[in-house]
Design an enzyme around this catalytic site. Structure first.
Site, PDB file in Angstrom:
ATOM      1  N   CYS A 155       0.812  -1.223   0.000  1.00 32.32           N
ATOM      2  CA  CYS A 155       0.000   0.000   0.000  1.00 32.32           C
ATOM      3  C   CYS A 155       0.842   1.268   0.000  1.00 32.32           C
ATOM      4  CB  CYS A 155      -0.993  -0.006   1.155  1.00 32.32           C
ATOM      5  SG  CYS A 155      -0.316   0.304   2.803  1.00 32.32           S
ATOM      6  N   ASP A 156       2.026   1.255   0.624  1.00 36.82           N
ATOM      7  CA  ASP A 156       2.847   2.468   0.645  1.00 36.82           C
ATOM      8  C   ASP A 156       3.281   2.888  -0.760  1.00 36.82           C
ATOM      9  OD1 ASP A 156       3.302   0.271   2.311  1.00 36.82           O
ATOM     10  OD2 ASP A 156       5.276   0.907   2.944  1.00 36.82           O
ATOM     11  N   ALA A 157       3.243   1.935  -1.705  1.00 34.18           N
ATOM     12  CA  ALA A 157       3.588   2.266  -3.093  1.00 34.18           C
ATOM     13  C   ALA A 157       2.678   3.352  -3.645  1.00 34.18           C
ATOM     14  CB  ALA A 157       3.496   1.024  -3.966  1.00 34.18           C
TER      15      ALA A 157
END
Length: 374
Positions: A155-157
């Site tokens: 998700c941090d992408a």
């Protein structure tokens, strides 16, 4: 007189919270922390301390987040020294991404290159980014483990890469960047977004199985990482600020942003910050600044752009900003930052700092200064 006021403000900051409930001042309406002079001063102080204390490869994802905050500091203060530092970044790196063309982490630094290009208009400042994104689109992701089933599989992408795509569209006018951004973003959304909780799992390792088995917190709740979701919200607002108002997919991103914002303010703790694990705050004492900083930034942006209701969200932003300032020491070091990792952790204190924590704080300040004064 200005110096006396600044010194007084720093003293007051040192007297309030150290990111723990029992040390938090409950007076969240004091104007000191919201004056333009104070915000610019504390941003410069934090930026200058971090620049004097570098960490990691300059093109690393950690510095991608940090230099996004440094650019926001220049936008806020118009400091010539900060601008020169930004240009030196590009000269040192030859305006190139990091090593892996296929990995979102390694293009995060390109957000700053493109922002500087919009001011300087020199093609060499964005050509390496254009070439790298072209390779990324044209080639499959070289998987190394089972979680990597899509291109943006964690998700941090969604902070690292989508703003690069929207910024490239804005810089070049090529709508193909928006088309591919929609494709890859929605793959991640479909895989990791929980429709009931309105939060993202970090990656496939944090999804529960149909029978309810899988990783859970001590209280039995699902694991939703503060920093990961903070970075999703930070990425969303950095996309939304560039997407055209009539873009057909904009309503999807706005709805996602508003749904997450409503969930997030309900998870803010009494001391104004968020815990490393959002649904099990009792197991993670002490606020976590890299997640909290991005939440503050994203919520303040929504108020400033009239996407979020001021009456509902402004108290949460003010509370968060005051508490974030309590995590900045007298030198300008931003503490209480969880170290590098991929899940909620407890191994940090006021002495733990990371460049991305400073970046989150600077981005928060750049929007807090724009909040309505009345």
């Amino acid at each position: 007189m200005r110096m006396n006021r600044f010194l007084l403000s720093i003293c007051v900051v040192c007297l309030i919270c150290s990111c723990t409930t029992n040390r938090l001042s409950r007076d969240n309406s004091r104007a000191l922390f919201f004056s333009d002079n104070y915000i610019k001063s504390i941003m410069l102080k934090a930026a200058e301390w971090q620049l004097k204390n570098p960490k990691h490869h300059i093109k690393d994802w950690t510095n991608g987040a940090f230099y996004a905050g440094i650019f926001a500091t220049w936008e806020t203060t118009k400091s010539e020294n900060i601008y020169n530092t930004l240009m030196e970044l590009g000269e040192k790196t030859a305006w190139e991404p990091h090593k892996r063309f296929y990995h979102a982490d390694d293009v995060a630094i390109c957000q700053t290159y493109i922002d500087l290009y919009q001011l300087e208009k020199k093609r060499e400042m964005i050509q390496p980014t254009i070439d790298t994104i072209a390779r990324f689109i044209a080639n499959p992701y070289p998987k190394t483990h089972k979680a990597e089933i899509i291109k943006w599989w964690w998700c941090d992408a969604l902070f690292m890469a989508p703003p690069v795509m929207t910024k490239l569209w804005k810089a070049t006018g090529d709508k193909e960047y928006l088309t591919y951004n929609d494709l890859y973003f929605k793959e991640c959304y479909d895989l990791l977004y929980n429709q009931e909780e309105h939060l993202f799992a970090r990656d496939l390792n944090y999804l529960l199985q149909p029978d309810g088995s899988g990783r859970k917190e001590a209280n039995g709740q699902r694991i939703f990482w503060s920093r990961g979701n903070g970075w999703v919200m930070g990425g969303l607002v950095r996309m939304l600020q560039d997407l055209p108002s009539d873009y057909p997919q904009r309503p999807f991103y706005e709805k996602l942003y508003k749904d997450m914002a409503e969930r997030i303010i309900g998870l803010q703790q009494e001391d104004g910050l968020w815990r490393a694990s959002l649904l099990d705050p009792e197991s993670y004492p002490g606020g976590e600044v890299s997640g909290s900083g991005f939440f503050c930034y994203a919520l303040a942006w929504g108020i400033n752009n009239k996407i979020l209701d001021k009456k509902k969200y402004l108290p949460a932003v003010k509370k968060a900003w005051i508490s974030l300032n309590g995590c900045v020491n007298e030198e300008g070091r931003v503490g209480w930052v969880q170290p590098i990792g991929g899940d909620p952790q407890k191994n940090f204190s006021e002495n733990n700092w990371e460049v991305y924590g400073t970046g989150a704080f600077l981005l928060a300040g750049s929007e807090v200064i724009k909040l309505p004064k009345k």
